[in-house]
Structures are given as C-alpha cells and as structure tokens.
Scaffold this motif. Structure first.
Motif, PDB file in Angstrom:
ATOM      1  N   ALA A 165       0.830  -1.209   0.000  1.00  0.00           N
ATOM      2  CA  ALA A 165       0.000   0.000   0.000  1.00  0.00           C
ATOM      3  C   ALA A 165       0.865   1.261   0.000  1.00  0.00           C
ATOM      4  O   ALA A 165       0.570   2.241  -0.697  1.00  0.00           O
ATOM      5  N   PHE A 166       1.956   1.248   0.771  1.00  0.00           N
ATOM      6  CA  PHE A 166       2.852   2.398   0.842  1.00  0.00           C
ATOM      7  C   PHE A 166       3.560   2.614  -0.493  1.00  0.00           C
ATOM      8  O   PHE A 166       3.725   3.752  -0.953  1.00  0.00           O
ATOM      9  N   ILE A 167       3.961   1.531  -1.126  1.00  0.00           N
ATOM     10  CA  ILE A 167       4.626   1.630  -2.426  1.00  0.00           C
ATOM     11  C   ILE A 167       3.685   2.228  -3.464  1.00  0.00           C
ATOM     12  O   ILE A 167       4.068   3.119  -4.235  1.00  0.00           O
ATOM     13  N   LYS A 168       2.455   1.744  -3.468  1.00  0.00           N
ATOM     14  CA  LYS A 168       1.488   2.246  -4.443  1.00  0.00           C
ATOM     15  C   LYS A 168       1.142   3.711  -4.175  1.00  0.00           C
ATOM     16  O   LYS A 168       0.923   4.489  -5.113  1.00  0.00           O
ATOM     17  N   HIS A 169       1.118   4.115  -2.899  1.00  0.00           N
ATOM     18  CA  HIS A 169       0.778   5.500  -2.561  1.00  0.00           C
ATOM     19  C   HIS A 169       1.906   6.462  -2.961  1.00  0.00           C
ATOM     20  O   HIS A 169       1.658   7.505  -3.576  1.00  0.00           O
ATOM     21  N   THR A 170       3.128   6.117  -2.617  1.00  0.00           N
ATOM     22  CA  THR A 170       4.263   6.998  -2.952  1.00  0.00           C
ATOM     23  C   THR A 170       4.606   6.915  -4.437  1.00  0.00           C
ATOM     24  O   THR A 170       5.060   7.901  -5.034  1.00  0.00           O
ATOM     25  N   ASN A 171       4.451   5.721  -5.017  1.00  0.00           N
ATOM     26  CA  ASN A 171       4.645   5.511  -6.457  1.00  0.00           C
ATOM     27  C   ASN A 171       5.940   6.142  -6.967  1.00  0.00           C
ATOM     28  O   ASN A 171       5.939   6.973  -7.883  1.00  0.00           O
ATOM     29  N   PRO A 172       7.086   5.757  -6.384  1.00  0.00           N
ATOM     30  CA  PRO A 172       8.354   6.368  -6.815  1.00  0.00           C
ATOM     31  C   PRO A 172       8.818   5.822  -8.170  1.00  0.00           C
ATOM     32  O   PRO A 172       8.473   4.711  -8.560  1.00  0.00           O
ATOM     33  N   SER A 173       9.627   6.619  -8.850  1.00  0.00           N
ATOM     34  CA  SER A 173      10.271   6.126 -10.074  1.00  0.00           C
ATOM     35  C   SER A 173      11.517   5.312  -9.726  1.00  0.00           C
ATOM     36  O   SER A 173      11.853   4.348 -10.419  1.00  0.00           O
ATOM     37  N   TRP A 174      12.198   5.741  -8.652  1.00  0.00           N
ATOM     38  CA  TRP A 174      13.399   5.054  -8.183  1.00  0.00           C
ATOM     39  C   TRP A 174      13.281   4.801  -6.683  1.00  0.00           C
ATOM     40  O   TRP A 174      12.759   5.651  -5.961  1.00  0.00           O
ATOM     41  N   VAL A 175      13.791   3.665  -6.225  1.00  0.00           N
ATOM     42  CA  VAL A 175      13.964   3.414  -4.795  1.00  0.00           C
ATOM     43  C   VAL A 175      15.424   3.050  -4.564  1.00  0.00           C
ATOM     44  O   VAL A 175      16.006   2.246  -5.304  1.00  0.00           O
ATOM     45  N   LEU A 176      16.027   3.694  -3.557  1.00  0.00           N
ATOM     46  CA  LEU A 176      17.447   3.497  -3.268  1.00  0.00           C
ATOM     47  C   LEU A 176      17.593   2.847  -1.902  1.00  0.00           C
ATOM     48  O   LEU A 176      17.072   3.360  -0.900  1.00  0.00           O
ATOM     49  N   HIS A 177      18.290   1.711  -1.855  1.00  0.00           N
ATOM     50  CA  HIS A 177      18.495   0.965  -0.610  1.00  0.00           C
ATOM     51  C   HIS A 177      19.886   1.263  -0.061  1.00  0.00           C
ATOM     52  O   HIS A 177      20.887   1.041  -0.750  1.00  0.00           O
ATOM     53  N   SER A 178      19.969   1.751   1.168  1.00  0.00           N
ATOM     54  CA  SER A 178      21.267   2.014   1.795  1.00  0.00           C
ATOM     55  C   SER A 178      21.654   0.806   2.642  1.00  0.00           C
ATOM     56  O   SER A 178      21.228   0.658   3.790  1.00  0.00           O
ATOM     57  N   VAL A 179      22.453  -0.084   2.063  1.00  0.00           N
ATOM     58  CA  VAL A 179      22.819  -1.348   2.714  1.00  0.00           C
ATOM     59  C   VAL A 179      24.260  -1.699   2.347  1.00  0.00           C
ATOM     60  O   VAL A 179      24.817  -1.181   1.370  1.00  0.00           O
ATOM     61  N   ASN A 180      24.853  -2.588   3.148  1.00  0.00           N
ATOM     62  CA  ASN A 180      26.160  -3.122   2.770  1.00  0.00           C
ATOM     63  C   ASN A 180      25.990  -4.528   2.212  1.00  0.00           C
ATOM     64  O   ASN A 180      24.986  -5.204   2.467  1.00  0.00           O
ATOM     65  N   ALA A 181      26.953  -4.962   1.452  1.00  0.00           N
ATOM     66  CA  ALA A 181      26.874  -6.273   0.808  1.00  0.00           C
ATOM     67  C   ALA A 181      26.997  -7.385   1.851  1.00  0.00           C
ATOM     68  O   ALA A 181      27.721  -7.253   2.839  1.00  0.00           O
ATOM     69  N   TYR A 182      26.284  -8.462   1.626  1.00  0.00           N
ATOM     70  CA  TYR A 182      26.343  -9.656   2.462  1.00  0.00           C
ATOM     71  C   TYR A 182      26.056  -9.348   3.933  1.00  0.00           C
ATOM     72  O   TYR A 182      26.670  -9.923   4.831  1.00  0.00           O
ATOM     73  N   ASN A 183      25.138  -8.408   4.198  1.00  0.00           N
ATOM     74  CA  ASN A 183      24.807  -8.089   5.589  1.00  0.00           C
ATOM     75  C   ASN A 183      24.013  -9.229   6.214  1.00  0.00           C
ATOM     76  O   ASN A 183      23.302  -9.976   5.532  1.00  0.00           O
ATOM     77  N   ARG A 184      24.102  -9.350   7.527  1.00  0.00           N
ATOM     78  CA  ARG A 184      23.520 -10.501   8.217  1.00  0.00           C
ATOM     79  C   ARG A 184      21.996 -10.484   8.218  1.00  0.00           C
ATOM     80  O   ARG A 184      21.358 -11.514   8.429  1.00  0.00           O
ATOM     81  N   TRP A 185      21.392  -9.298   7.981  1.00  0.00           N
ATOM     82  CA  TRP A 185      19.929  -9.207   7.928  1.00  0.00           C
ATOM     83  C   TRP A 185      19.398  -9.483   6.523  1.00  0.00           C
ATOM     84  O   TRP A 185      18.203  -9.515   6.313  1.00  0.00           O
ATOM     85  N   LYS A 186      20.326  -9.631   5.566  1.00  0.00           N
ATOM     86  CA  LYS A 186      19.974  -9.892   4.170  1.00  0.00           C
ATOM     87  C   LYS A 186      19.066  -8.802   3.604  1.00  0.00           C
ATOM     88  O   LYS A 186      18.092  -9.067   2.911  1.00  0.00           O
ATOM     89  N   PHE A 187      19.415  -7.526   3.958  1.00  0.00           N
ATOM     90  CA  PHE A 187      18.708  -6.375   3.382  1.00  0.00           C
ATOM     91  C   PHE A 187      19.350  -6.031   2.032  1.00  0.00           C
ATOM     92  O   PHE A 187      20.572  -6.154   1.875  1.00  0.00           O
TER      93      PHE A 187
END
Length: 744
Positions: free
Chosen positions: A673-695
């Motif tokens: 619902a949040f994705i459809k409401h904001t309807n962004p063209s781009w989404v940027l994830h601030s994460v590090n590679a191989y993190n233990r939370w698998k984000f």
C-alpha cells in the motif's frame, strides 16, 4: 631530445617494445572502462608503429603490444583467480595458514592470514589470497596467536566488499592488489589450533620500544601501527614519502653495507683484491631489505635501478638513468602487471623521472652549489607530483617544498642511519641499551611533528579527472626540459581552475556508501544538508572517513544536519559532527522534527509530522520530503508498517521521484500500500553487501519490481542523483568504475 628516446647504444625497437608492453598492460586493465580514449591511444600507437620502415621492427613492437594486452589476463588467472562458490560460502571451511598481521580493535583481534589450505584445496604460494579472521577478546587473549604462527581453524567466510564513495580512496583496488578477498569470525567453540614457530622478529625494538611503530615505518615502510593523527600530519606536511621504502632508503642500506665490507677488505690484505665483494654484499643486503619491505613498488624500482648501476660500474659502462628507469618499469610490470592500481606506483616513477630531468637541467645551467642542486631537484619533484597528489588526495601540501628541504637531509644523514645502526647493534649484541639512547631523539621528532597539527598546511582542491591529471603530469615533466611547455601547462591550469570555480546551479543528492547505515547529502550552490550520519564503531566513524572528506572534496558548506532517530547506524557519528564544529547545524532531531524550510536556496525541506507517538523508535523516525521544482525526494529513516499506514492519507508524498527505502529494505517496511501511494520512479536501498539481515529483503525487492520501480543499492557504491531544471539522472560509483577483474 635524443636522451628522451634512449636509442644510443641499444637498438630503438628494444625501448619501443618496452613502452608498447607497458602500454598494452595498462590498456588491458582499463580498456573496458574507457574504451574510446584507450582505443584512440591504441590506434595512434599502431599508426606510429606502421610508419616504421623496418618490417622486423614492426613485428617486434606490435608483438610486444599484443603481449602486453594479454599478459594481465594471463597473470590474473594464474595469481588472482581464486574464488569460493556460493555453496562453499554457506558452509564452514577448513583454513590452515600463516598469520602475517594482527590488528587490535576495541572488541576483536583481526588476523591477516595467508592460507596454505582453504576448504579441500591447497593454495599455491604464488596465489594472491589473504583472509581476514576475527577473534573476539572475550574468548581469546592477545597471546593466543602471534605474527608468524600457523593456525588451523574452521570459519564461515564471506567476500569483503569495501565502501566506494566519490573522490575517496578506493579500497577495492587496494584489497584486490593484495589479494584480500574473504573475512570470517572464529568462535570459541570452533576448531582453533596454533602451531607456534620460533619467530625471528625483525628486531627487538618491535616489542620493546615505545616508538616501535616509528622504527617499522622508517626501516620497512610499514605504517600499519602508526598513530592515525601522526599519519595525518605527515601527509599534511608532505613527508609521507619518508615512510615508504624508496631509492633514498635503498641507497642508505647499500652504502652502509658496502662501506662496512670495503673497510674490512682494506684491513685484511687478503681480501683487498676482491673489489666486487662489497658490491655483492651491498646488493644482497638490499635484496634482503626488499624482502623485509614486503616488495613495495618503490622498493622494487629502487632495487632494480641500483642493480643496473652496480653492473655498469663493474663493467665500466656509462650509467644512463632513463634506461635504468625504463628497465625497472618493465621488471615491475612483469612482477605484477596490476601495479598501476596502486598509488605508490605513480608517485615513485614520476618522482624519479622528475629527478632525472632536473639533473639534466642542472648540467645545462652549470649549477655547482650542492644546496642549489638540492633545491632545484626538490622543486622539480614538488611541481611534478602536484597533479598526482591532487588526483589521489584532492589537494596538496602548501609547505611540502620547504619542509622537505629540512626533512630529507635530516632523514638521510641522521634518522635513517641512526635507526639502522641501533637496530643492527641491538640484534647482534642482544641488548636494549642502544634503543634507550635513541628514544629521546625519537620523542623529540614525534613531538615536533605533532606541533604542526593545526597549521593548516593542506590546500583542498576539487577532484580532477585522470585525463587532465595525465596531461598536467606530462606538461610539468616537459617544463623541466623546455620552457615552451608553458604553452601547454598554462591553458591546462586555466581550464582546471575555471572548471573548479564553476558553480553548477543544480541539486545533487548523494546517498553515501556507509555500510549498514544511512547518510544522505544534498547539495546546491556549494551548500549542503545532511540527513543521518552513519554508524560509529569505537574511534572509527563514517563521519570522519566519508562524510567530512566528501564535503571537503566538493567544497561544500554544511548548513543543516537532520537525524532521523537514535540508532547507531543513523546517528552514531553525531559526536564527530559536534567535534568538528558542526553543532549549530543540527536540526529536527527527535521531538524537534517539525519544520518547513528552504535551507538550500529554493529547495524545500518539510517534515512529515506524526499524529501520535509510536512505541517503536523506528516508527518515530523523522520523515522528510524534499521538493525542488518538478522533483520530489522522500527520506524515511527506519519507519515500519504502522508508520507507513499512518502516512497513506498524506497527498504530499504521493507520486515522488526518488524514495530512500524505509528501514534499508527490511520486510517489516515497504508495504504494498505504501509503495502504491508513494509511487516512486526510483527506490534506493542504503545497505552493505552480504549483511547478516539480508537487506534489502527479496520480498521487498520483488514488491518494488512488480510495481515497475527501478532499484539501486549502495553496495554498488555511493549513489548520485543529479537534478536539473527539466530532468534528473541516477548513477552509482561502481557503475562508473566497473573494472573487469573485480568480483564482488
């Protein structure tokens, strides 16, 4: 001009072949990244070769170029191509290897291990592979393992993926060159066996002296134990080169050993006729010294040129420095064709070439005074290295010329010989007396250098392209040969300064690569707003290592700092923001998250208020909407499902352009619902590679993808969004620097 082509005494094709081989190696490394420029160079070289009338010469030179193109690829598969499969990374692997280095952190010890066995495979000694294994201090003490020990253990490994940010030292290239690929942790219930050998320490002072780090730095170029502040001041003063093994070090070691044997030969008449003996001992001493210095590029170059000098001296032939330098360049590339990835390579060869050209200048003007000669050489080195220093470090030391006029003679005559003599006597006589006698001098040196901490000797400059760096370097070298080079140098300098001072009227958003955390820097017209500051671990923080350097490199003034919430990965570096005099910039922290302001010209920063407080600190994150003309950016902190539901009725955040993914792409956030409401063209994830939370969560990635939303994560390097009046562009640092030999 004859001396610049080195064709006297040796056929020209030999030197052309070396040049083409080296050029081929460089083309092979960077061809995939800038094809147009390097293909142009290749065509120019081939056209130049084809103009040679001699068919045999054409074949030799073209063959050298083709071999140079192929050699790095062959070398890569022989030395670097050691990778664990996905299945092997999911399981604990048997590791047996030698400990080469130990780093002491607040809660852990980090071992750098050269493996002989990894899993079921034996690793050949020539393979470039180093593992970083972490021991917790709760389970292991400092005497558990020592440098030189062989350990046998089991650990689950994962690839090392360093952060990559604009204009900041690219540790990926450093790790690749040294073969640092995987890391893992060793728990107290793991197999852990230590085989202790009789470690022959380099010298007793490495454990005894309070200034053992200075001994290691001066003698072997090992700055790993050097205090961070001292290292910073040394770079600011332009004397870091004194702590890198170079021709100066090699000459002192050679002269020291040569004259000891020479005097012994004079004392004993039987050996007086063996004139070659001092030369052989000197070369062997330098070879041993090269080994202790871990085969640094500058040390290799110095050793090869020294050997060439000794051979010419012995056979009574003229020593031509340009030929020796060219031959050293060939040998260094054969030893490792990936050497252009190291910073020291450029400083070492550029400095020596400038010295050779300055010596010709001294002969031309018949300068006789030793002080004048030394001054001319130092000026030549300083001018030549300025473009290289600006390229790698975004500035240069203002006082380096004057400081080095004092530091180099003192280092050559007093410090290096003194430390070398004390080290040898302490090792031979097994006594610490000589070390104690030298301690007051070392204490005075360290205290004197630390006094320069706040003199502001470093001039920060905007980043410079490598193409312009090459042109400036060539023009500065030509300036030592002919004054007509000014016609090339001055226009280049004017172009660079005009580009540096040109102020682009556009919004730039940098989602910095700060591992697992968040730091978003928005800039316009040399002013900046910072949203979150990344994590802090002990004395290390991303504020000091990434954020502040980014501000300096881009000549940005920090106007405001907004902290989303009080988690370490978002606010950990706040103390270092305050320590650097940025306390007045902090706004919207905690309950103060209520504002609507134009902190950057006509760009609006508006907090999206909460109707009520949430129990979760994540859901209380300060959500900020950034609006600039047609463009909208939404900064979400770590909000989760409940906060997202509360925002569904807010029309201000509908149809945005760029969204910073809530909670790093956790499945607890980014509801459909949040994705459809904001309807962004781009989404940027601030994460590090191989993190233990698998984000970011696979479900979240699929959720955005199903809504046709483009995605990018900071484990591909810092993300840059450039917003103009009519459009915007998104790019990442790893996309801009996509080297074929780097495998994440």
């Amino acid at each position: 001009m004859d001396r610049l082509f080195w064709h006297r005494g040796i056929h020209l094709p030999f030197w052309q072949s070396i040049a083409c081989f080296v050029l081929g190696c460089i083309l092979s490394l960077f061809l995939l990244n800038t094809p147009v420029f390097f293909l142009t160079i290749t065509l120019v070289v081939l056209v130049g070769v084809l103009t040679i009338s001699n068919l045999k010469t054409k074949i030799v030179v073209i063959s050298a170029l083709l071999f140079g193109l192929a050699y790095p690829i062959i070398y890569y598969h022989c030395a670097y191509d050691t990778h664990l499969s996905y299945i092997e990374l999911q399981q604990k692997q048997l590791i047996k290897g030698k400990v080469e280095r130990i780093d002491d952190y607040l809660y852990t010890y980090r071992l750098s291990v050269k493996p002989a066995v990894l899993g079921t495979e034996k690793i050949a000694k020539y393979k470039k592979l180093t593992l970083q294994l972490y021991l917790t201090k709760q389970s292991f003490d400092k005497n558990t393992v020592r440098i030189g020990d062989t350990i046998t253990t089991r650990a689950k490994l994962k690839p090392i993926v360093p952060v990559v940010n604009e204009g900041i030292f690219d540790r990926r290239l450093y790790n690749f060159y040294h073969g640092i690929k995987y890391k893992g942790s060793i728990s107290n219930n793991s197999l852990f066996k230590v085989t202790r050998e009789d470690n022959k320490q380099r010298a007793r002072f490495l454990n005894f002296s309070e200034y053992s780090w200075l001994y290691s730095a001066v003698l072997f170029g090992d700055t790993s134990k050097m205090p961070r502040d001292f290292k910073h001041i040394s770079r600011q003063l332009g004397i870091s080169h004194l702590f890198a093994v170079s021709g100066l070090h090699m000459t002192i070691v050679f002269a020291f050993s040569y004259w000891i044997i020479r005097v012994c030969c004079l004392l004993f008449n039987k050996f007086n006729r063996l004139k070659v003996l001092p030369l052989l001992v000197g070369i062997l001493s330098c070879a041993l010294y090269l080994h202790f210095s871990n085969y640094a590029t500058s040390a290799q170059r110095a050793f090869i040129m020294l050997c060439a000098f000794c051979i010419c001296w012995q056979i009574n032939r003229a020593y031509i420095g340009y030929r020796a330098l060219m031959f050293a360049l060939l040998c260094v590339f054969i030893f490792n064709p990936f050497v252009p990835l190291t910073v020291g390579f450029y400083f070492s060869f550029a400095a020596v070439l400038s010295i050779l050209l300055s010596l010709d200048l001294i002969k031309k003007f018949k300068i006789r005074s030793y002080l004048a000669k030394f001054f001319v050489v130092q000026v030549a080195i300083t001018i030549t290295l300025i473009p290289v220093t600006v390229f790698f470090f975004n500035g240069f030391s203002i006082y380096s010329l004057f400081v080095n006029l004092i530091a180099i003679p003192f280092f050559s005559v007093v410090l290096m010989p003194g430390i070398l003599l004390v080290s040898l006597l302490s090792a031979l006589l097994q006594t610490d007396l000589f070390i104690l006698l030298l301690e007051p001098l070392l204490a005075l040196i360290v205290a004197s250098i630390n006094e320069f901490n706040d003199i502001g000797s470093w001039l920060n400059l905007p980043s410079i392209s490598w193409q312009l760096t090459v042109l400036l370097l060539i023009s500065s070298l030509l300036l030592l040969y002919t004054s007509y080079s000014l016609y090339l140098t001055l226009p280049l300098m004017v172009f660079y300064l005009s580009q540096a001072s040109f102020n682009q009227e556009q919004l730039v958003i940098r989602v910095l690569d700060v591992g697992h955390g968040l730091a978003v820097l928005l800039s316009y017209n040399n002013q900046a707003v910072l949203y979150d500051v990344g994590a802090k671990y002990s004395d290390y923080s991303y504020v000091k290592s990434v954020i502040l350097p980014t501000l300096r490199i881009n000549n940005l003034r920090l106007m405001r700092t907004v902290i989303s919430h009080d988690d370490n990965d978002h606010s950990g570096g706040l103390t270092h923001i305050i320590e650097n005099g940025k306390l007045s910039t902090i706004s919207g922290y905690g309950k103060a998250c209520s504002f609507k302001a134009n902190w950057l010209s006509n760009i609006t920063f508006e907090s999206i208020s909460k109707n009520s407080m949430f129990k979760s600190d994540n859901n209380n994150s300060c959500v900020v909407l950034v609006t600039y003309k047609h463009f909208k950016l939404l900064l979400t902190g770590d909000i989760e499902k409940k906060r997202e539901q509360a925002l569904l009725n807010d029309r201000r955040i509908a149809d945005i352009d760029v969204l910073i993914s809530p909670h790093h792409g956790s499945n607890s956030s980014s509801t459909d619902a949040f994705i459809k409401h904001t309807n962004p063209s781009w989404v940027l994830h601030s994460v590090n590679a191989y993190n233990r939370w698998k984000f970011p969560s696979l479900k979240v990635v699929e959720r955005y993808a199903s809504n046709n939303i483009k995605q990018l994560a900071t484990y591909h390097g810092a993300i840059k969004v450039s917003v103009t009046d009519t459009n915007y562009a998104v790019s990442s640092q790893k996309q801009l620097k996509n080297y074929w030999f780097l495998v994440d």
